[in-house]
Design a protein around this motif. Structure first.
Motif, PDB file in Angstrom:
ATOM      1  N   MET A   1     -45.742  67.199 108.205  1.00  0.00           N
ATOM      2  CA  MET A   1     -46.007  65.949 108.915  1.00  0.00           C
ATOM      3  C   MET A   1     -46.514  66.248 110.323  1.00  0.00           C
ATOM      4  O   MET A   1     -45.955  67.068 111.038  1.00  0.00           O
ATOM      5  CB  MET A   1     -44.725  65.106 109.006  1.00  0.00           C
ATOM      6  N   VAL A   2     -47.606  65.596 110.732  1.00  0.00           N
ATOM      7  CA  VAL A   2     -48.196  65.822 112.037  1.00  0.00           C
ATOM      8  C   VAL A   2     -47.707  64.768 113.012  1.00  0.00           C
ATOM      9  O   VAL A   2     -47.831  63.578 112.782  1.00  0.00           O
ATOM     10  CB  VAL A   2     -49.731  65.776 111.954  1.00  0.00           C
ATOM     11  N   ALA A   3     -47.123  65.221 114.108  1.00  0.00           N
ATOM     12  CA  ALA A   3     -46.614  64.299 115.116  1.00  0.00           C
ATOM     13  C   ALA A   3     -47.762  63.754 115.960  1.00  0.00           C
ATOM     14  O   ALA A   3     -48.885  64.246 115.915  1.00  0.00           O
ATOM     15  CB  ALA A   3     -45.618  65.027 116.011  1.00  0.00           C
ATOM     16  N   ASN A   4     -47.471  62.680 116.708  1.00  0.00           N
ATOM     17  CA  ASN A   4     -48.475  62.155 117.617  1.00  0.00           C
ATOM     18  C   ASN A   4     -48.848  63.219 118.641  1.00  0.00           C
ATOM     19  O   ASN A   4     -47.974  63.891 119.185  1.00  0.00           O
ATOM     20  CB  ASN A   4     -47.933  60.919 118.347  1.00  0.00           C
ATOM     21  N   PRO A   5     -50.141  63.390 118.901  1.00  0.00           N
ATOM     22  CA  PRO A   5     -50.558  64.416 119.860  1.00  0.00           C
ATOM     23  C   PRO A   5     -50.014  64.139 121.247  1.00  0.00           C
ATOM     24  O   PRO A   5     -49.911  62.986 121.669  1.00  0.00           O
ATOM     25  CB  PRO A   5     -52.080  64.328 119.819  1.00  0.00           C
ATOM     26  N   VAL A   6     -49.656  65.201 121.943  1.00  0.00           N
ATOM     27  CA  VAL A   6     -49.074  65.065 123.274  1.00  0.00           C
ATOM     28  C   VAL A   6     -50.158  65.025 124.347  1.00  0.00           C
ATOM     29  O   VAL A   6     -50.070  64.269 125.310  1.00  0.00           O
ATOM     30  CB  VAL A   6     -48.100  66.227 123.548  1.00  0.00           C
ATOM     31  N   ILE A   7     -51.202  65.813 124.186  1.00  0.00           N
ATOM     32  CA  ILE A   7     -52.245  65.921 125.206  1.00  0.00           C
ATOM     33  C   ILE A   7     -53.510  65.222 124.711  1.00  0.00           C
ATOM     34  O   ILE A   7     -54.095  65.605 123.701  1.00  0.00           O
ATOM     35  CB  ILE A   7     -52.554  67.399 125.508  1.00  0.00           C
ATOM     36  N   HIS A   8     -53.908  64.193 125.414  1.00  0.00           N
ATOM     37  CA  HIS A   8     -55.119  63.458 125.061  1.00  0.00           C
ATOM     38  C   HIS A   8     -56.277  63.970 125.912  1.00  0.00           C
ATOM     39  O   HIS A   8     -56.198  63.973 127.139  1.00  0.00           O
ATOM     40  CB  HIS A   8     -54.914  61.955 125.275  1.00  0.00           C
ATOM     41  N   ILE A   9     -57.352  64.388 125.255  1.00  0.00           N
ATOM     42  CA  ILE A   9     -58.504  64.945 125.952  1.00  0.00           C
ATOM     43  C   ILE A   9     -59.678  63.983 125.853  1.00  0.00           C
ATOM     44  O   ILE A   9     -60.042  63.541 124.753  1.00  0.00           O
ATOM     45  CB  ILE A   9     -58.880  66.316 125.382  1.00  0.00           C
ATOM     46  N   ALA A  10     -60.252  63.667 127.000  1.00  0.00           N
ATOM     47  CA  ALA A  10     -61.434  62.794 127.031  1.00  0.00           C
ATOM     48  C   ALA A  10     -62.651  63.634 126.663  1.00  0.00           C
ATOM     49  O   ALA A  10     -63.407  64.091 127.529  1.00  0.00           O
ATOM     50  CB  ALA A  10     -61.589  62.172 128.413  1.00  0.00           C
ATOM     51  N   ALA A  11     -62.821  63.866 125.382  1.00  0.00           N
ATOM     52  CA  ALA A  11     -63.874  64.755 124.903  1.00  0.00           C
ATOM     53  C   ALA A  11     -65.202  64.025 124.752  1.00  0.00           C
ATOM     54  O   ALA A  11     -65.245  62.818 124.498  1.00  0.00           O
ATOM     55  CB  ALA A  11     -63.460  65.356 123.558  1.00  0.00           C
ATOM     56  N   ALA A  12     -66.279  64.776 124.915  1.00  0.00           N
ATOM     57  CA  ALA A  12     -67.632  64.247 124.714  1.00  0.00           C
ATOM     58  C   ALA A  12     -68.545  65.401 124.337  1.00  0.00           C
ATOM     59  O   ALA A  12     -68.436  66.486 124.917  1.00  0.00           O
ATOM     60  CB  ALA A  12     -68.139  63.561 125.975  1.00  0.00           C
ATOM     61  N   PRO A  13     -69.444  65.210 123.371  1.00  0.00           N
ATOM     62  CA  PRO A  13     -70.331  66.295 122.943  1.00  0.00           C
ATOM     63  C   PRO A  13     -71.128  66.919 124.087  1.00  0.00           C
ATOM     64  O   PRO A  13     -71.404  68.121 124.079  1.00  0.00           O
ATOM     65  CB  PRO A  13     -71.259  65.615 121.930  1.00  0.00           C
ATOM     66  N   SER A  14     -71.491  66.118 125.083  1.00  0.00           N
ATOM     67  CA  SER A  14     -72.288  66.632 126.197  1.00  0.00           C
ATOM     68  C   SER A  14     -71.546  67.678 127.008  1.00  0.00           C
ATOM     69  O   SER A  14     -72.172  68.509 127.693  1.00  0.00           O
ATOM     70  CB  SER A  14     -72.715  65.484 127.118  1.00  0.00           C
ATOM     71  N   TYR A  15     -70.210  67.674 126.936  1.00  0.00           N
ATOM     72  CA  TYR A  15     -69.435  68.655 127.697  1.00  0.00           C
ATOM     73  C   TYR A  15     -69.678  70.080 127.201  1.00  0.00           C
ATOM     74  O   TYR A  15     -69.400  71.044 127.920  1.00  0.00           O
ATOM     75  CB  TYR A  15     -67.942  68.330 127.633  1.00  0.00           C
ATOM     76  N   HIS A  16     -70.172  70.179 125.967  1.00  0.00           N
ATOM     77  CA  HIS A  16     -70.487  71.510 125.453  1.00  0.00           C
ATOM     78  C   HIS A  16     -71.572  72.161 126.320  1.00  0.00           C
ATOM     79  O   HIS A  16     -71.492  73.354 126.640  1.00  0.00           O
ATOM     80  CB  HIS A  16     -70.959  71.422 124.009  1.00  0.00           C
ATOM     81  N   TYR A  17     -72.580  71.376 126.699  1.00  0.00           N
ATOM     82  CA  TYR A  17     -73.671  71.908 127.516  1.00  0.00           C
ATOM     83  C   TYR A  17     -73.196  72.220 128.932  1.00  0.00           C
ATOM     84  O   TYR A  17     -73.626  73.204 129.543  1.00  0.00           O
ATOM     85  CB  TYR A  17     -74.829  70.919 127.538  1.00  0.00           C
ATOM     86  N   VAL A  18     -72.301  71.382 129.426  1.00  0.00           N
ATOM     87  CA  VAL A  18     -71.702  71.660 130.729  1.00  0.00           C
ATOM     88  C   VAL A  18     -70.933  72.979 130.668  1.00  0.00           C
ATOM     89  O   VAL A  18     -71.011  73.811 131.578  1.00  0.00           O
ATOM     90  CB  VAL A  18     -70.773  70.509 131.160  1.00  0.00           C
ATOM     91  N   GLY A  19     -70.186  73.150 129.577  1.00  0.00           N
ATOM     92  CA  GLY A  19     -69.431  74.384 129.391  1.00  0.00           C
ATOM     93  C   GLY A  19     -70.336  75.598 129.292  1.00  0.00           C
ATOM     94  O   GLY A  19     -70.023  76.667 129.829  1.00  0.00           O
ATOM     95  N   ASP A  20     -71.472  75.448 128.604  1.00  0.00           N
ATOM     96  CA  ASP A  20     -72.422  76.554 128.490  1.00  0.00           C
ATOM     97  C   ASP A  20     -72.960  76.957 129.859  1.00  0.00           C
ATOM     98  O   ASP A  20     -73.046  78.155 130.184  1.00  0.00           O
ATOM     99  CB  ASP A  20     -73.582  76.162 127.576  1.00  0.00           C
ATOM    100  N   LEU A  21     -73.346  75.969 130.652  1.00  0.00           N
ATOM    101  CA  LEU A  21     -73.863  76.265 131.992  1.00  0.00           C
ATOM    102  C   LEU A  21     -72.802  76.940 132.855  1.00  0.00           C
ATOM    103  O   LEU A  21     -73.091  77.902 133.582  1.00  0.00           O
ATOM    104  CB  LEU A  21     -74.345  74.977 132.656  1.00  0.00           C
ATOM    105  N   ALA A  22     -71.571  76.425 132.764  1.00  0.00           N
ATOM    106  CA  ALA A  22     -70.479  77.020 133.542  1.00  0.00           C
ATOM    107  C   ALA A  22     -70.195  78.441 133.077  1.00  0.00           C
ATOM    108  O   ALA A  22     -69.896  79.326 133.891  1.00  0.00           O
ATOM    109  CB  ALA A  22     -69.221  76.155 133.416  1.00  0.00           C
ATOM    110  N   ALA A  23     -70.293  78.682 131.771  1.00  0.00           N
ATOM    111  CA  ALA A  23     -70.055  80.021 131.229  1.00  0.00           C
ATOM    112  C   ALA A  23     -71.118  80.995 131.721  1.00  0.00           C
ATOM    113  O   ALA A  23     -70.805  82.136 132.096  1.00  0.00           O
ATOM    114  CB  ALA A  23     -70.047  79.972 129.705  1.00  0.00           C
ATOM    115  N   TRP A  24     -72.379  80.568 131.716  1.00  0.00           N
ATOM    116  CA  TRP A  24     -73.446  81.429 132.218  1.00  0.00           C
ATOM    117  C   TRP A  24     -73.255  81.741 133.697  1.00  0.00           C
ATOM    118  O   TRP A  24     -73.495  82.872 134.140  1.00  0.00           O
ATOM    119  CB  TRP A  24     -74.806  80.767 131.989  1.00  0.00           C
TER     120      TRP A  24
END
Length: 245
Positions: A1-24
């Motif tokens: 049984m999966v409990a209600n998640p504790v940490i809610h993340i305001a996710a968005a697909p565009s953050y992947h590109y932000v993450g890529d730029l930050a990684a570079w």
């Protein structure tokens, strides 16, 4: 049984590109530090290589990233092309080793890349986390207290954060050892990096909903086994050279 998640993340697909730029950017800062503080290793790399080395590295990384990433996601219930840092690492290694073999270069040339690569993975994986479900790197459901909700109301393993933290721990140990000229860091730094990356990534793959190939093992399990064997053989044979650490 999966409990209600504790940490809610305001996710968005565009953050992947932000993450890529930050990684570079993080990788660039790491490379800058290596150039300033480990000049001998960079100069040693230059003496043993040619422009073709870096062309091979780039082409191998690009091919490996898209080939292995897509090989995994095209087998999913929602097939799609994708790229992967694990695939990029494997592809770059194969291409560089072939280039070195063709030109008779026998020593390790990967030392100067360890810090930039580790920083890039640490930051980039967090970008994957905040990209949410669309990134297709999310974990399987869990009832653990640190489960995350990526937008569908299901608590999942934050596998991207697991990998980021694991590589941060490695970087801390490696950096400390490098500054103190420890033999394993100066002689086998790149292969220690590859081995650690492969082992920790192998473990996290069990926490992802990727399609399997054989038993519980997916595409990246086998890629990580290959990288582990490669790194282990380099280390045990003592072929790495301190000049390039």
């Amino acid at each position: 049984m999966v409990a209600n998640p504790v940490i809610h993340i305001a996710a968005a697909p565009s953050y992947h590109y932000v993450g890529d730029l930050a990684a570079w950017f993080a990788a660039f800062l790491g490379a800058r530090w290596v150039y300033r503080r480990r000049r001998a290793s960079v100069e040693g790399l230059g003496r043993q290589t040619a422009p073709g080395y870096f062309v091979s590295l780039a082409l191998g990384a690009a091919l490996g990233a898209w080939l292995l990433g897509s090989l995994n996601t095209l087998r999913d219930t929602h097939p799609a092309l994708s790229h992967s840092i694990a695939g990029a690492l494997a592809g770059a290694i194969v291409a560089v080793e072939l280039w070195k073999w063709a030109r008779g270069v026998r020593g390790s040339t990967g030392g100067p890349f360890v810090i930039p690569l580790a920083l890039g993975i640490i930051v980039g994986r967090l970008g994957c986390l905040f990209a949410g479900l669309a990134d297709q790197t999310h974990g399987i459901p869990t009832s653990l207290a640190w489960s995350v909700d990526l937008g569908d109301g299901i608590g999942r393993h934050p596998v991207q954060a697991y990998e980021s933290l694991a590589m941060a721990a490695f970087l801390g140990v490696y950096w400390h050892a490098l500054l103190r000229e420890r033999a394993w860091a100066t002689q086998y730094g790149f292969h220690a990096f590859v081995l650690f990356y492969a082992v920790q990534r192998f473990a996290w793959e069990f926490l992802k909903p990727y399609p399997t190939l054989i038993g519980p093992f997916n595409v990246f399990h086998f890629v990580m086994i290959g990288l582990s064997v490669y790194a282990f053989l380099w280390i045990t044979r003592g072929r790495a050279r301190p000049a390039f650490a």
